[in-house]
Motif scaffolding. Sequence first.
Motif, mmCIF file in Angstrom:
data_model
loop_
_atom_site.group_PDB
_atom_site.id
_atom_site.type_symbol
_atom_site.label_atom_id
_atom_site.label_comp_id
_atom_site.label_asym_id
_atom_site.label_seq_id
_atom_site.Cartn_x
_atom_site.Cartn_y
_atom_site.Cartn_z
ATOM 1 N N ARG A 1 -6.022 1.718 -5.497
ATOM 2 C CA ARG A 1 -4.716 1.492 -6.122
ATOM 3 C C ARG A 1 -4.848 0.485 -7.268
ATOM 4 N NH1 ARG A 1 -1.001 -2.097 -6.231
ATOM 5 N NH2 ARG A 1 -1.923 -3.429 -4.641
ATOM 6 N N LYS A 2 -5.577 -0.593 -7.030
ATOM 7 C CA LYS A 2 -5.762 -1.605 -8.074
ATOM 8 C C LYS A 2 -6.538 -1.041 -9.258
ATOM 9 C CE LYS A 2 -5.377 -5.803 -5.321
ATOM 10 N NZ LYS A 2 -6.085 -7.005 -4.847
ATOM 11 N N ASP A 3 -7.523 -0.187 -8.989
ATOM 12 C CA ASP A 3 -8.257 0.454 -10.088
ATOM 13 C C ASP A 3 -7.312 1.289 -10.957
ATOM 14 O OD1 ASP A 3 -10.663 -0.658 -9.320
ATOM 15 O OD2 ASP A 3 -11.493 1.195 -8.475
ATOM 16 N N MET A 4 -6.447 2.047 -10.299
ATOM 17 C CA MET A 4 -5.516 2.907 -11.038
ATOM 18 C C MET A 4 -4.498 2.075 -11.816
ATOM 19 S SD MET A 4 -6.427 6.009 -10.792
ATOM 20 C CE MET A 4 -8.129 5.496 -10.739
ATOM 21 N N GLU A 5 -4.049 0.978 -11.219
ATOM 22 C CA GLU A 5 -3.118 0.091 -11.924
ATOM 23 C C GLU A 5 -3.780 -0.515 -13.153
ATOM 24 O OE1 GLU A 5 -1.776 -2.731 -9.026
ATOM 25 O OE2 GLU A 5 -0.297 -1.353 -8.186
ATOM 26 N N ALA A 6 -5.051 -0.910 -13.021
ATOM 27 C CA ALA A 6 -5.773 -1.480 -14.157
ATOM 28 C C ALA A 6 -5.943 -0.438 -15.258
ATOM 29 C CB ALA A 6 -7.137 -2.019 -13.717
ATOM 30 N N LEU A 7 -6.251 0.778 -14.872
ATOM 31 C CA LEU A 7 -6.403 1.852 -15.856
ATOM 32 C C LEU A 7 -5.076 2.131 -16.563
ATOM 33 C CD1 LEU A 7 -8.273 3.927 -17.120
ATOM 34 C CD2 LEU A 7 -7.723 5.468 -15.233
ATOM 35 N N ALA A 8 -4.000 2.153 -15.796
ATOM 36 C CA ALA A 8 -2.669 2.377 -16.391
ATOM 37 C C ALA A 8 -2.318 1.244 -17.352
ATOM 38 C CB ALA A 8 -1.613 2.504 -15.302
ATOM 39 N N GLU A 9 -2.624 0.007 -16.969
ATOM 40 C CA GLU A 9 -2.338 -1.138 -17.844
ATOM 41 C C GLU A 9 -3.182 -1.082 -19.118
ATOM 42 O OE1 GLU A 9 -0.841 -4.691 -19.431
ATOM 43 O OE2 GLU A 9 -0.035 -3.290 -17.951
ATOM 44 N N ALA A 10 -4.448 -0.693 -18.992
ATOM 45 C CA ALA A 10 -5.304 -0.566 -20.174
ATOM 46 C C ALA A 10 -4.755 0.507 -21.113
ATOM 47 C CB ALA A 10 -6.740 -0.234 -19.759
ATOM 48 N N ASN A 11 -4.299 1.605 -20.542
ATOM 49 C CA ASN A 11 -3.700 2.668 -21.362
ATOM 50 C C ASN A 11 -2.429 2.186 -22.048
ATOM 51 O OD1 ASN A 11 -5.581 4.710 -21.028
ATOM 52 N ND2 ASN A 11 -4.673 5.381 -19.113
ATOM 53 N N ARG A 12 -1.617 1.404 -21.316
ATOM 54 C CA ARG A 12 -0.393 0.868 -21.912
ATOM 55 C C ARG A 12 -0.728 -0.065 -23.076
ATOM 56 N NH1 ARG A 12 2.519 -3.374 -22.168
ATOM 57 N NH2 ARG A 12 1.259 -4.627 -20.778
ATOM 58 N N GLN A 13 -1.708 -0.924 -22.867
ATOM 59 C CA GLN A 13 -2.126 -1.852 -23.918
ATOM 60 C C GLN A 13 -2.611 -1.081 -25.154
ATOM 61 O OE1 GLN A 13 -2.450 -5.355 -24.042
ATOM 62 N NE2 GLN A 13 -1.581 -5.733 -22.034
ATOM 63 N N ALA A 14 -3.428 -0.063 -24.926
ATOM 64 C CA ALA A 14 -3.951 0.737 -26.032
ATOM 65 C C ALA A 14 -2.815 1.456 -26.762
ATOM 66 C CB ALA A 14 -4.974 1.745 -25.521
ATOM 67 N N TYR A 15 -1.881 2.032 -26.013
ATOM 68 C CA TYR A 15 -0.758 2.753 -26.606
ATOM 69 C C TYR A 15 0.104 1.821 -27.460
ATOM 70 C CZ TYR A 15 3.549 5.430 -27.014
ATOM 71 O OH TYR A 15 4.650 6.070 -27.508
ATOM 72 N N GLU A 16 0.425 0.644 -26.911
ATOM 73 C CA GLU A 16 1.241 -0.303 -27.672
ATOM 74 C C GLU A 16 0.517 -0.776 -28.930
ATOM 75 O OE1 GLU A 16 2.442 -3.421 -25.014
ATOM 76 O OE2 GLU A 16 3.832 -2.111 -23.930
ATOM 77 N N GLY B 1 0.829 -1.199 0.000
ATOM 78 C CA GLY B 1 0.000 0.000 0.000
ATOM 79 C C GLY B 1 0.863 1.248 0.000
ATOM 80 N N ALA B 2 1.945 1.220 0.769
ATOM 81 C CA ALA B 2 2.848 2.367 0.815
ATOM 82 C C ALA B 2 3.511 2.573 -0.527
ATOM 83 C CB ALA B 2 3.897 2.173 1.909
ATOM 84 N N ALA B 3 3.891 1.473 -1.187
ATOM 85 C CA ALA B 3 4.511 1.593 -2.507
ATOM 86 C C ALA B 3 3.510 2.156 -3.491
ATOM 87 C CB ALA B 3 5.021 0.223 -2.975
ATOM 88 N N GLY B 4 2.263 1.700 -3.382
ATOM 89 C CA GLY B 4 1.217 2.201 -4.273
ATOM 90 C C GLY B 4 0.960 3.676 -4.056
ATOM 91 N N MET B 5 1.006 4.120 -2.771
ATOM 92 C CA MET B 5 0.765 5.522 -2.480
ATOM 93 C C MET B 5 1.914 6.380 -2.962
ATOM 94 S SD MET B 5 -1.241 5.819 1.084
ATOM 95 C CE MET B 5 -0.753 4.349 1.967
ATOM 96 N N GLY B 6 3.122 5.828 -3.002
ATOM 97 C CA GLY B 6 4.244 6.599 -3.518
ATOM 98 C C GLY B 6 4.050 6.907 -4.994
ATOM 99 N N ALA B 7 3.490 5.949 -5.703
ATOM 100 C CA ALA B 7 3.238 6.138 -7.128
ATOM 101 C C ALA B 7 2.009 7.004 -7.353
ATOM 102 C CB ALA B 7 3.065 4.791 -7.815
ATOM 103 N N MET B 8 1.074 6.974 -6.381
ATOM 104 C CA MET B 8 -0.170 7.736 -6.483
ATOM 105 C C MET B 8 -0.375 8.505 -5.179
ATOM 106 S SD MET B 8 -2.512 4.870 -8.321
ATOM 107 C CE MET B 8 -1.548 3.387 -8.040
ATOM 108 N N PRO B 9 0.252 9.670 -5.021
ATOM 109 C CA PRO B 9 0.227 10.387 -3.748
ATOM 110 C C PRO B 9 -1.181 10.776 -3.293
ATOM 111 C CG PRO B 9 1.279 11.705 -5.458
ATOM 112 C CD PRO B 9 1.017 10.348 -6.031
ATOM 113 N N TRP B 10 -2.115 10.916 -4.193
ATOM 114 C CA TRP B 10 -3.475 11.295 -3.810
ATOM 115 C C TRP B 10 -4.134 10.215 -2.949
ATOM 116 C CZ3 TRP B 10 -7.317 8.067 -5.419
ATOM 117 C CH2 TRP B 10 -7.014 7.212 -6.475
ATOM 118 N N LEU B 11 -3.629 8.962 -3.010
ATOM 119 C CA LEU B 11 -4.187 7.915 -2.167
ATOM 120 C C LEU B 11 -3.909 8.210 -0.690
ATOM 121 C CD1 LEU B 11 -3.441 4.649 -4.181
ATOM 122 C CD2 LEU B 11 -5.646 5.751 -3.825
ATOM 123 N N GLY B 12 -2.779 8.824 -0.418
ATOM 124 C CA GLY B 12 -2.467 9.225 0.950
ATOM 125 C C GLY B 12 -3.470 10.251 1.459
ATOM 126 N N ASP B 13 -3.848 11.195 0.586
ATOM 127 C CA ASP B 13 -4.861 12.189 0.962
ATOM 128 C C ASP B 13 -6.199 11.519 1.233
ATOM 129 O OD1 ASP B 13 -2.955 14.163 0.609
ATOM 130 O OD2 ASP B 13 -3.612 14.635 -1.445
#
Length: 146
Positions: free
Chosen positions: A44-59, A9-21
């Motif tokens: 955090r999992k929702d954001m990771e899924a969204l990032a992965e979907a964006n990566r898939q679309a971009y590739e 969770g801490a690692a996820g919040m580092g990547a997404m600081p708004w989760l700490g808020d």
Amino acid sequence: MGTDDNQSGAAGMGAMPWLGDLKKMAEKFALPGLDVAALIEWQRKDMEALAEANRQAYEGIQALVTRRNEILQETLAQWQAAMKDLAGGEAVTKQAETAKQQVEKAVANFRELSQMEAQARNNAWKVMQDRMQENLANLQKLLQPK
């Protein structure tokens, strides 16, 4: 849920600081029965899924653009070669045959590009669909009487 969850969770919040808020706000209101860590992990999992979907679309789009450029280069080279061949005596026959082949190739190329685009879209959608299914399962667990 031991320290491993807290560390992830801490690692996820580092990547997404708004989760700490979000965590601070949820703790401030201290709603009974609200598992703040689970809420943060869910987001955090929702954001990771969204990032992965964006990566898939971009590739997928990158592959589509690359292939489209290759097709364009091949087509231009073929047309240049066809123009050189038009100087011969069988120009009309060759021209008709070349035109037929080019139309067939254009249709095949269009089909290939359409399939690539559909696959990229499907890959991105699958990531989001999987996450939505996971969210529904989590929601069902949360709504179970205790």
